[in-house]
Design a protein around this motif. Structure first.
Motif, PDB file in Angstrom:
ATOM      1  N   GLN A  16       0.837  -1.201   0.000  1.00  0.00           N
ATOM      2  CA  GLN A  16       0.000   0.000   0.000  1.00  0.00           C
ATOM      3  C   GLN A  16       0.877   1.258   0.000  1.00  0.00           C
ATOM      4  OE1 GLN A  16      -3.003   0.507  -0.685  1.00  0.00           O
ATOM      5  NE2 GLN A  16      -3.509   2.499   0.133  1.00  0.00           N
ATOM      6  N   ILE A  20       0.976   4.238  -2.858  1.00  0.00           N
ATOM      7  CA  ILE A  20       0.805   5.662  -2.553  1.00  0.00           C
ATOM      8  C   ILE A  20       2.019   6.444  -3.029  1.00  0.00           C
ATOM      9  CG2 ILE A  20       0.602   7.351  -0.686  1.00  0.00           C
ATOM     10  CD1 ILE A  20      -0.940   5.114   0.872  1.00  0.00           C
ATOM     11  N   ASN A  25      -1.964   4.600  -6.681  1.00  0.00           N
ATOM     12  CA  ASN A  25      -3.253   4.713  -6.006  1.00  0.00           C
ATOM     13  C   ASN A  25      -3.141   5.924  -5.101  1.00  0.00           C
ATOM     14  OD1 ASN A  25      -5.635   4.432  -4.667  1.00  0.00           O
ATOM     15  ND2 ASN A  25      -5.125   2.524  -3.642  1.00  0.00           N
ATOM     16  N   THR A  28      -6.127   6.901  -0.405  1.00  0.00           N
ATOM     17  CA  THR A  28      -6.019   5.843   0.579  1.00  0.00           C
ATOM     18  C   THR A  28      -7.119   6.059   1.598  1.00  0.00           C
ATOM     19  OG1 THR A  28      -4.511   4.657   2.036  1.00  0.00           O
ATOM     20  CG2 THR A  28      -4.380   7.058   2.091  1.00  0.00           C
ATOM     21  N   ASP A  32      -5.393   4.392   7.098  1.00  0.00           N
ATOM     22  CA  ASP A  32      -4.004   4.265   6.639  1.00  0.00           C
ATOM     23  C   ASP A  32      -3.304   5.616   6.637  1.00  0.00           C
ATOM     24  OD1 ASP A  32      -4.271   1.550   6.341  1.00  0.00           O
ATOM     25  OD2 ASP A  32      -4.276   1.565   4.142  1.00  0.00           O
TER      26      ASP A  32
END
Length: 90
Positions: A16, A20, A25, A28, A32
């Motif tokens: 993740q 980022i 992506n 979030t 997170d």
């Protein structure tokens, strides 16, 4: 700060964080985001609105690209710069 260290401190997965970081992506979830900001000792608002943090992030990105030898050189130069601040000027 490395992705692995940030993951360890925040509890957010390395995958993740990589998403980022690479803007794959760019959104979030709040949890997170809060965890990542907390790993830096900040609230989400402080984390996003802090111009000094942008410089810290840029430094971290540049350092991550250096070889171990270049990192040692940079570390020694930074230590010397800090030490010179405390020496009285002639």
């Amino acid at each position: 700060m490395s992705v692995q260290k940030l993951s360890n401190l925040s509890g957010v997965s390395t995958s993740q964080i990589h998403k980022i970081k690479s803007r794959e992506n760019s959104s979030t979830n709040v949890e997170d985001a809060s965890r990542i900001a907390g790993a830096f000792g900040k609230t989400v608002n402080e984390f996003l609105d802090n111009p000094e943090l942008k410089v810290d992030i840029e430094i971290a990105q540049i350092v991550s690209e250096l070889t171990p030898e270049e990192r040692r050189f940079l570390l020694n130069a930074a230590k010397a710069q800090i030490a010179s601040r405390s020496k009285p000027q002639d």
